[in-house]
Design an enzyme around this catalytic site. Structure first.
Site, short mmCIF file in Angstrom:
data_model
loop_
_atom_site.label_atom_id
_atom_site.label_comp_id
_atom_site.label_asym_id
_atom_site.label_seq_id
_atom_site.Cartn_x
_atom_site.Cartn_y
_atom_site.Cartn_z
N HIS A 34 33.46 -17.83 -17.70
CA HIS A 34 34.48 -18.74 -18.25
C HIS A 34 35.81 -18.62 -17.49
O HIS A 34 36.85 -18.31 -18.07
CB HIS A 34 34.69 -18.48 -19.75
CG HIS A 34 35.19 -19.70 -20.48
ND1 HIS A 34 34.73 -20.06 -21.72
CD2 HIS A 34 36.09 -20.65 -20.14
CE1 HIS A 34 35.35 -21.17 -22.11
NE2 HIS A 34 36.18 -21.54 -21.15
N ARG B 218 31.25 -26.25 -22.64
CA ARG B 218 31.08 -25.28 -23.72
C ARG B 218 29.62 -24.87 -23.75
O ARG B 218 28.71 -25.70 -23.60
CB ARG B 218 31.46 -25.88 -25.08
CG ARG B 218 32.96 -25.97 -25.32
CD ARG B 218 33.60 -24.58 -25.50
NE ARG B 218 35.04 -24.65 -25.76
CZ ARG B 218 35.97 -24.62 -24.82
NH1 ARG B 218 35.64 -24.52 -23.55
NH2 ARG B 218 37.24 -24.65 -25.16
N GLU C 293 28.81 -16.43 -25.55
CA GLU C 293 29.75 -15.76 -24.64
C GLU C 293 30.81 -14.94 -25.37
O GLU C 293 31.37 -14.00 -24.79
CB GLU C 293 30.43 -16.78 -23.72
CG GLU C 293 31.42 -17.71 -24.44
CD GLU C 293 32.14 -18.64 -23.48
OE1 GLU C 293 31.47 -19.30 -22.66
OE2 GLU C 293 33.38 -18.73 -23.57
P1 NAD Z 1 38.62 -34.80 -22.70
O1 NAD Z 1 38.80 -34.87 -24.17
O2 NAD Z 1 39.66 -35.37 -21.80
O3 NAD Z 1 37.23 -35.52 -22.31
C1 NAD Z 1 36.05 -35.35 -23.04
C2 NAD Z 1 35.24 -36.63 -22.87
O4 NAD Z 1 33.98 -36.44 -23.49
C3 NAD Z 1 35.90 -37.85 -23.54
O5 NAD Z 1 35.97 -38.92 -22.62
C4 NAD Z 1 34.97 -38.16 -24.71
O6 NAD Z 1 34.92 -39.54 -25.04
C5 NAD Z 1 33.64 -37.67 -24.14
N1 NAD Z 1 32.61 -37.46 -25.15
C6 NAD Z 1 32.76 -37.08 -26.44
N2 NAD Z 1 31.53 -37.04 -27.03
C7 NAD Z 1 30.63 -37.41 -26.10
C8 NAD Z 1 29.23 -37.56 -26.10
N3 NAD Z 1 28.51 -37.36 -27.23
N4 NAD Z 1 28.61 -37.95 -24.96
C9 NAD Z 1 29.33 -38.18 -23.85
N5 NAD Z 1 30.67 -38.05 -23.79
C10 NAD Z 1 31.31 -37.67 -24.90
O7 NAD Z 1 38.34 -33.27 -22.38
P2 NAD Z 1 38.56 -32.53 -20.98
O8 NAD Z 1 39.96 -32.07 -20.88
O9 NAD Z 1 37.98 -33.35 -19.89
O10 NAD Z 1 37.66 -31.24 -21.21
C11 NAD Z 1 36.24 -31.35 -21.31
C12 NAD Z 1 35.70 -30.04 -21.86
O11 NAD Z 1 35.89 -29.01 -20.89
C13 NAD Z 1 36.46 -29.53 -23.09
O12 NAD Z 1 35.86 -30.02 -24.26
C14 NAD Z 1 36.35 -28.04 -22.99
O13 NAD Z 1 35.29 -27.63 -23.86
C15 NAD Z 1 35.96 -27.77 -21.54
N6 NAD Z 1 36.90 -26.91 -20.82
C16 NAD Z 1 36.40 -25.81 -20.18
C17 NAD Z 1 37.25 -25.00 -19.46
C18 NAD Z 1 36.74 -23.78 -18.70
O14 NAD Z 1 37.54 -22.93 -18.29
N7 NAD Z 1 35.45 -23.64 -18.46
C19 NAD Z 1 38.61 -25.29 -19.39
C20 NAD Z 1 39.07 -26.43 -20.05
C21 NAD Z 1 38.22 -27.25 -20.76
#
Ligand code: NAD
Length: 339
Positions: free
Chosen positions: A296, A235, A264
Site C-alpha cells: 500500500h 482497495r 492488509e
Molecule cells: P474517485 O472517487 O475520483 O473515482 C472513483 C470512480 O469509481 C468514480 O468515477 C466512480 O463513479 C467509479 N465507480 C464507483 N462505483 C463503481 C462501480 N461499481 N464500477 C465502476 N466504477 C465505479 O476516486 P479516486 O481518487 O480515483 O480513487 C480511486 C480509489 O483508489 C479510491 O477509492 C481508493 O480506494 C484508492 N486509493 C488507493 C491509494 C493507494 O495508495 N493505493 C491511494 C489513494 C486512493
C-alpha cells in the site's frame, strides 16, 4: 485542536510537523493503529487523525466519543474503514482528503504494470546475484493490448489517458458515469462483463462499496479472458483473494500486481521481517512467479504526503473554527451514489 495521530510513521511526523507550522494544532503521535485496544490512547483528545487501516467501527467510535473525541480526520481519500452511520449517530464529524495526488497513485499503477509485464522485479533479483541470463524474462508489450480501467475517477482517468495516449493501448472502461474527455480520446465505455471478457489486462480504480466488494471473484474470473492480468491499487476487498489464487493455479489468471490486499490491516505498514506471518492466503500469493505485491505505497510520494498533511490540518482547523467542513463525509452524503 488537540489531536491523537494514530498509525504515525516517521514520514507522518515529518510532513505533519512541517505543515503544522501554519496551524499550530497540538498533535500527539502514536505508532499503533487505532482499534478497540488502543482507543483509550485518545481519551482527552478532541480529535483523532487516522489512516486506511485504522479501525473505526461503532464500538471504537463509541469509545472515542466517551473520551471526548468529536472529529475523525482521515489522512486518506477512502473511508470504508469508518462506520459513517455510527459517527453520525454519535455526532462525530468525519473529514478526509478527497484528492491529494492522483498522479502518485496513477504513476505507481503504471509502474507496477510495467514491472510485472516486463518482469523487472525478477530481473533485478537476478542481476544482484550476478545472473545475467535472460531465459524466463520474456515480457509483453503494452502497445496495442486491450486494457480495462474499472472506475475512471481521478486516478483511473489518469491511468486510462496514459495507457491510451502514452502507450497506444486499446482502452475499455467501466464506470457509473462516462468521462467525455476520455471518450474523446478513444476510451470506450462498456459493461463490467464485456470489459472482463475482452481485456488482456484490467486495472481497478473504483472505491470499495457493497456494490464493488469482490468485484473479482470465482464467477467473474471464469468469464474473464483466459490469461487476464489484474492490477489493483484501489482497495484489497475488490478481489476475492482465495478465488484469485485458484485462478492463478489454474492459469486462468496470467499475472497479478497488487498494492492492496483484503486483510492488509493485519500486515501492511509494519516491519514483520522477524515474525512468522500467520496469513496463509497472503503467503501463498507471494509464492507465484507472476504475482507482484507492494504494501500500500502507491500514495507515497513527497508531493502526496505534503498535500495530505496540508489538507488534513486545514480540515482540523475548519472543525475547530466551526467553519463548513468541505471534506466531510456522512452516511447521508455517500448514499445517493449507492455507496
Ligand atoms: P474517485 O472517487 O475520483 O473515482 C472513483 C470512480 O469509481 C468514480 O468515477 C466512480 O463513479 C467509479 N465507480 C464507483 N462505483 C463503481 C462501480 N461499481 N464500477 C465502476 N466504477 C465505479 O476516486 P479516486 O481518487 O480515483 O480513487 C480511486 C480509489 O483508489 C479510491 O477509492 C481508493 O480506494 C484508492 N486509493 C488507493 C491509494 C493507494 O495508495 N493505493 C491511494 C489513494 C486512493
Amino acid at each position: 485542536m488537540r489531536i491523537a495521530v494514530f498509525s504515525a510513521k516517521r514520514y507522518d511526523h515529518r510532513f505533519l510537523a512541517a505543515a503544522n507550522a501554519r496551524f499550530q494544532h497540538d498533535l500527539v503521535f502514536f505508532e499503533p493503529k487505532l482499534d478497540l485496544d488502543t482507543a483509550k490512547l485518545a481519551e482527552g483528545f478532541a480529535g483523532v487523525c487516522v489512516l486506511v487501516n485504522d479501525c473505526l467501527d461503532r464500538a471504537v467510535l463509541e469509545h472515542l466519543k466517551a473520551g471526548g473525541v468529536t472529529l475523525v480526520a482521515l489522512r486518506c481519500a477512502g473511508f470504508n474503514n469508518v462506520d459513517l452511520q455510527a459517527a453520525d449517530d454519535l455526532g462525530i464529524s468525519v473529514v478526509r482528503v478527497p484528492a491529494y495526488s492522483p498522479d502518485a497513485v496513477a504513476e505507481f499503477t503504471i509502474g507496477l504494470l510495467l514491472t510485472l509485464e516486463r518482469k523487472i522485479h525478477r530481473a533485478w533479483a537476478r542481476v544482484r546475484d550476478d545472473n545475467f541470463a535472460l531465459d524466463g524474462l520474456i515480457g509483453r508489450n503494452l502497445h496495442g493490448r486491450v486494457i480495462g480501467v474499472v472506475g475512471t475517477g481521478r486516478i483511473g482517468a489518469l491511468v486510462a489517458r496514459a495507457l491510451r495516449l502514452g502507450f497506444g493501448c486499446e482502452v475499455l472502461a467501466s464506470d457509473l458515469t462516462v468521462d467525455a474527455e476520455l471518450a474523446a480520446i478513444g476510451v470506450r465505455y462498456v459493461s463490467a462483463e464485456e470489459l472482463l471478457e475482452r481485456c488482456d489486462i484490467v486495472t481497478l480504480h473504483c472505491p470499495l462499496t457493497p456494490d464493488t466488494h469482490y468485484l473479482i471473484n470465482a464467477a467473474t474470473i471464469e468469464k474473464a479472458k483466459p490469461g487476464l492480468t489484474i492490477v489493483n491499487t484501489s482497495r484489497g476487498a475488490l478481489i476475492d483473494t482465495s478465488a484469485l489464487i485458484e485462478g492463478l493455479k489454474r492459469g486462468r489468471i496470467g499475472g497479478v500486481a497488487l498494492d492492496v490486499y483484503e486483510q492488509e490491516a493485519d500486515l501492511f505498514f509494519a516491519d514483520l521481517s522477524d515474525e512468522i506471518v500467520q496469513d496463509d492466503v497472503f503467503q501463498r500469493l507471494l509464492t507465484f512467479p507472476n504475482v507482484l505485491v507492494t504494501g500500500h505505497q502507491a500514495f507515497l510520494t513527497e508531493e502526496a504526503l505534503a498535500a495530505i498533511a496540508a489538507t488534513t490540518l486545514a480540515n482540523i482547523a475548519d472543525a475547530e473554527a466551526s467553519r463548513p467542513l468541505h471534506n466531510r463525509v456522512t452516511a447521508i452524503s455517500v448514499q445517493p451514489a449507492g455507496h
